[in-house]
Design a protein around this motif. Structure first.
Motif, PDB file in Angstrom:
ATOM      1  N   VAL A 155      22.258  23.736  16.515  1.00  0.00           N
ATOM      2  CA  VAL A 155      21.403  24.081  15.369  1.00  0.00           C
ATOM      3  C   VAL A 155      21.675  25.510  14.932  1.00  0.00           C
ATOM      4  CG1 VAL A 155      19.019  24.498  14.636  1.00  0.00           C
ATOM      5  CG2 VAL A 155      19.580  22.429  15.913  1.00  0.00           C
ATOM      6  N   VAL A 156      21.796  26.423  15.899  1.00  0.00           N
ATOM      7  CA  VAL A 156      22.117  27.824  15.587  1.00  0.00           C
ATOM      8  C   VAL A 156      23.451  27.906  14.852  1.00  0.00           C
ATOM      9  CG1 VAL A 156      22.768  30.050  16.589  1.00  0.00           C
ATOM     10  CG2 VAL A 156      20.783  28.822  17.474  1.00  0.00           C
ATOM     11  N   LYS A 157      24.442  27.195  15.370  1.00  0.00           N
ATOM     12  CA  LYS A 157      25.766  27.204  14.745  1.00  0.00           C
ATOM     13  C   LYS A 157      25.712  26.673  13.314  1.00  0.00           C
ATOM     14  CE  LYS A 157      30.451  25.360  15.336  1.00  0.00           C
ATOM     15  NZ  LYS A 157      31.329  24.473  16.143  1.00  0.00           N
ATOM     16  N   LYS A 158      24.957  25.590  13.114  1.00  0.00           N
ATOM     17  CA  LYS A 158      24.843  24.980  11.780  1.00  0.00           C
ATOM     18  C   LYS A 158      24.194  25.949  10.793  1.00  0.00           C
ATOM     19  CE  LYS A 158      24.973  21.435   8.922  1.00  0.00           C
ATOM     20  NZ  LYS A 158      26.240  20.818   8.489  1.00  0.00           N
ATOM     21  N   LEU A 159      23.097  26.567  11.190  1.00  0.00           N
ATOM     22  CA  LEU A 159      22.389  27.498  10.307  1.00  0.00           C
ATOM     23  C   LEU A 159      23.229  28.738  10.005  1.00  0.00           C
ATOM     24  CD1 LEU A 159      18.787  27.240  11.804  1.00  0.00           C
ATOM     25  CD2 LEU A 159      19.575  26.342   9.614  1.00  0.00           C
ATOM     26  N   GLN A 160      23.972  29.211  10.997  1.00  0.00           N
ATOM     27  CA  GLN A 160      24.839  30.370  10.767  1.00  0.00           C
ATOM     28  C   GLN A 160      25.992  30.019   9.829  1.00  0.00           C
ATOM     29  OE1 GLN A 160      25.847  31.643  14.783  1.00  0.00           O
ATOM     30  NE2 GLN A 160      24.185  33.140  14.790  1.00  0.00           N
ATOM     31  N   THR A 218      14.398  33.674   5.398  1.00  0.00           N
ATOM     32  CA  THR A 218      15.821  33.385   5.503  1.00  0.00           C
ATOM     33  C   THR A 218      16.351  32.756   4.215  1.00  0.00           C
ATOM     34  OG1 THR A 218      15.466  32.976   7.847  1.00  0.00           O
ATOM     35  CG2 THR A 218      17.550  32.235   6.954  1.00  0.00           C
ATOM     36  N   LEU A 219      15.451  32.174   3.436  1.00  0.00           N
ATOM     37  CA  LEU A 219      15.853  31.532   2.185  1.00  0.00           C
ATOM     38  C   LEU A 219      16.049  32.531   1.045  1.00  0.00           C
ATOM     39  CD1 LEU A 219      13.601  28.346   2.187  1.00  0.00           C
ATOM     40  CD2 LEU A 219      16.056  28.468   2.579  1.00  0.00           C
ATOM     41  N   ILE A 220      15.705  33.797   1.272  1.00  0.00           N
ATOM     42  CA  ILE A 220      15.829  34.805   0.209  1.00  0.00           C
ATOM     43  C   ILE A 220      17.252  34.874  -0.341  1.00  0.00           C
ATOM     44  CG2 ILE A 220      15.773  37.285  -0.275  1.00  0.00           C
ATOM     45  CD1 ILE A 220      13.279  37.487   1.425  1.00  0.00           C
ATOM     46  N   PRO A 221      18.307  34.933   0.514  1.00  0.00           N
ATOM     47  CA  PRO A 221      19.667  34.974  -0.044  1.00  0.00           C
ATOM     48  C   PRO A 221      19.972  33.767  -0.928  1.00  0.00           C
ATOM     49  CG  PRO A 221      19.704  35.586   2.275  1.00  0.00           C
ATOM     50  CD  PRO A 221      18.329  35.083   1.992  1.00  0.00           C
ATOM     51  N   ASP A 254      16.119  20.061   6.274  1.00  0.00           N
ATOM     52  CA  ASP A 254      16.398  19.193   7.426  1.00  0.00           C
ATOM     53  C   ASP A 254      16.133  19.892   8.754  1.00  0.00           C
ATOM     54  OD1 ASP A 254      17.217  17.151   5.758  1.00  0.00           O
ATOM     55  OD2 ASP A 254      19.312  17.803   5.753  1.00  0.00           O
ATOM     56  N   TYR A 255      16.216  21.227   8.744  1.00  0.00           N
ATOM     57  CA  TYR A 255      16.093  21.979  10.001  1.00  0.00           C
ATOM     58  C   TYR A 255      14.896  22.930  10.009  1.00  0.00           C
ATOM     59  CZ  TYR A 255      20.877  20.395  10.793  1.00  0.00           C
ATOM     60  OH  TYR A 255      22.001  19.614  10.965  1.00  0.00           O
ATOM     61  N   ASP A 256      13.988  22.768   9.043  1.00  0.00           N
ATOM     62  CA  ASP A 256      12.918  23.758   8.903  1.00  0.00           C
ATOM     63  C   ASP A 256      11.957  23.796  10.092  1.00  0.00           C
ATOM     64  OD1 ASP A 256      11.779  21.331   8.368  1.00  0.00           O
ATOM     65  OD2 ASP A 256      10.585  22.020   6.665  1.00  0.00           O
ATOM     66  N   HIS A 257      11.878  22.730  10.876  1.00  0.00           N
ATOM     67  CA  HIS A 257      11.003  22.731  12.049  1.00  0.00           C
ATOM     68  C   HIS A 257      11.563  23.608  13.173  1.00  0.00           C
ATOM     69  CE1 HIS A 257       9.475  19.096  10.027  1.00  0.00           C
ATOM     70  NE2 HIS A 257       8.347  19.418  10.601  1.00  0.00           N
ATOM     71  N   PHE A 258      12.843  23.933  13.079  1.00  0.00           N
ATOM     72  CA  PHE A 258      13.479  24.744  14.117  1.00  0.00           C
ATOM     73  C   PHE A 258      13.639  26.198  13.681  1.00  0.00           C
ATOM     74  CE2 PHE A 258      15.024  20.409  14.304  1.00  0.00           C
ATOM     75  CZ  PHE A 258      14.686  20.049  15.595  1.00  0.00           C
ATOM     76  N   PHE A 259      13.097  26.495  12.486  1.00  0.00           N
ATOM     77  CA  PHE A 259      13.286  27.850  11.966  1.00  0.00           C
ATOM     78  C   PHE A 259      12.078  28.206  11.114  1.00  0.00           C
ATOM     79  CE2 PHE A 259      16.558  31.034  11.847  1.00  0.00           C
ATOM     80  CZ  PHE A 259      16.216  31.827  10.777  1.00  0.00           C
ATOM     81  N   PHE A 298      19.066  25.186   0.494  1.00  0.00           N
ATOM     82  CA  PHE A 298      17.689  24.691   0.459  1.00  0.00           C
ATOM     83  C   PHE A 298      17.578  23.298   1.081  1.00  0.00           C
ATOM     84  CE2 PHE A 298      16.600  27.988  -2.635  1.00  0.00           C
ATOM     85  CZ  PHE A 298      15.309  28.284  -2.242  1.00  0.00           C
ATOM     86  N   ILE A 299      18.498  22.413   0.695  1.00  0.00           N
ATOM     87  CA  ILE A 299      18.457  21.031   1.190  1.00  0.00           C
ATOM     88  C   ILE A 299      18.675  20.991   2.699  1.00  0.00           C
ATOM     89  CG2 ILE A 299      19.652  18.808   1.124  1.00  0.00           C
ATOM     90  CD1 ILE A 299      20.241  19.412  -1.856  1.00  0.00           C
ATOM     91  N   THR A 300      19.652  21.767   3.179  1.00  0.00           N
ATOM     92  CA  THR A 300      19.939  21.775   4.615  1.00  0.00           C
ATOM     93  C   THR A 300      18.799  22.411   5.387  1.00  0.00           C
ATOM     94  OG1 THR A 300      22.278  22.019   4.055  1.00  0.00           O
ATOM     95  CG2 THR A 300      21.661  22.408   6.352  1.00  0.00           C
ATOM     96  N   TYR A 301      18.225  23.485   4.813  1.00  0.00           N
ATOM     97  CA  TYR A 301      17.083  24.124   5.475  1.00  0.00           C
ATOM     98  C   TYR A 301      15.939  23.135   5.640  1.00  0.00           C
ATOM     99  CZ  TYR A 301      13.140  27.231   6.340  1.00  0.00           C
ATOM    100  OH  TYR A 301      12.019  27.821   6.885  1.00  0.00           O
TER     101      TYR A 301
END
Length: 253
Positions: free
Chosen positions: A201-206, A50-53, A40-45, A35-38
């Motif tokens: 950003v893709v790598k971080k989120l994955q 995606t937060l369901i898991p 920081d990157y929520d403008h790119f996603f 949640f916290i990391t999302y």
């Protein structure tokens, strides 16, 4: 021999219940980290699903506290009903964790397309003079991930902000930490981060999604062992006369 096997199973089961409490804390931590990391990157996603898991894994973590309590009480009190309830709840949580793993892989595969669609919009609306939330997010990501632009620093030349400023420079967040005199000028590209932000950003989120997947898999394995031990105690309690006498305090005639 039967009593020895039962005692061993009970000991393992009590130990596993203690592990469940520790696991609950770890799962809640992993979910909160997502949640916290999302944030920081929520403008790119843009896909909040995606937060369901992460939501599910926090719920599972909270449930594991209760499961550990039920398991300990049922084991100590030798309650057949309690142990049966314990096994059923563990089975339901196990199925839930399998769902989390599946959802994690599904959303992990969608990350690249989501970021590719969103990052173009965010960079296009960048305003370094009067930065809004999206503009601050870009500066944050470029500093944290040591990147510049979408694919490289030359992407900034296509933005409205670059054309309006007319100073042939990129945001200061593109400057390398070691370049103390950097002012973002394209005339000194060696002072700028060469790698683009999209891939990072893709790598971080994955990577974040993989934390959820591995956490769910690890604790699913522990739960299988817990169900196995509980089933052994239940079966021995039903079939072994020595075990019944051990509980009731009786003796053989």
């Amino acid at each position: 021999m039967g009593q020895c096997g039962i005692t061993s199973s009970k000991t393992v089961l009590v130990f596993l219940n203690l592990i469940f409490w520790g696991a609950a804390g770890i799962l809640c931590y992993v979910g909160a980290y997502v949640f916290i990391t999302y944030d920081d990157y929520d403008h790119f996603f843009e896909d909040v699903y995606t937060l369901i898991p992460a939501v599910v894994i926090i719920a599972v973590g909270a449930l594991l506290f209760i499961i550990g309590l039920i398991g300990c009480c049922a084991t100590i009190r030798e309650s057949r009903c309690g142990l049966a309830t314990f096994v059923i709840i563990l089975l339901l949580v196990f199925v839930t964790e399998v769902v989390v793993v599946v959802l994690g892989y599904v959303y992990r595969a969608k990350v690249e397309n989501e970021v590719d669609r969103s990052i173009q919009k965010v960079y296009k609306t960048y305003n370094g003079t009067n930065p809004d939330a999206a503009s601050r997010a870009i500066d944050y990501v470029q500093r944290q991930l040591h990147c510049c632009g979408i694919h490289n620093y030359s992407d900034w030349e296509n933005t409205d902000w670059f054309k309006e400023t007319k100073n042939q420079s990129v945001p200061l967040s593109c400057c390398k930490e070691t370049a103390s005199s950097c002012n973002g000028s394209l005339a000194h590209p060696s002072d700028l981060y060469a790698e683009g932000c999209e891939a990072l950003v893709v790598k971080k989120l994955q990577e974040i999604m993989m934390h959820v997947i591995w956490a769910a898999l690890a604790f699913a394995a522990i739960q299988l062992l817990g169900m196995l031990c509980a089933c052994i105690v239940l079966c021995r309690r039903s079939r072994d006369p020595a075990y019944e006498l051990l509980i009731t305090g009786g003796t053989y005639a």
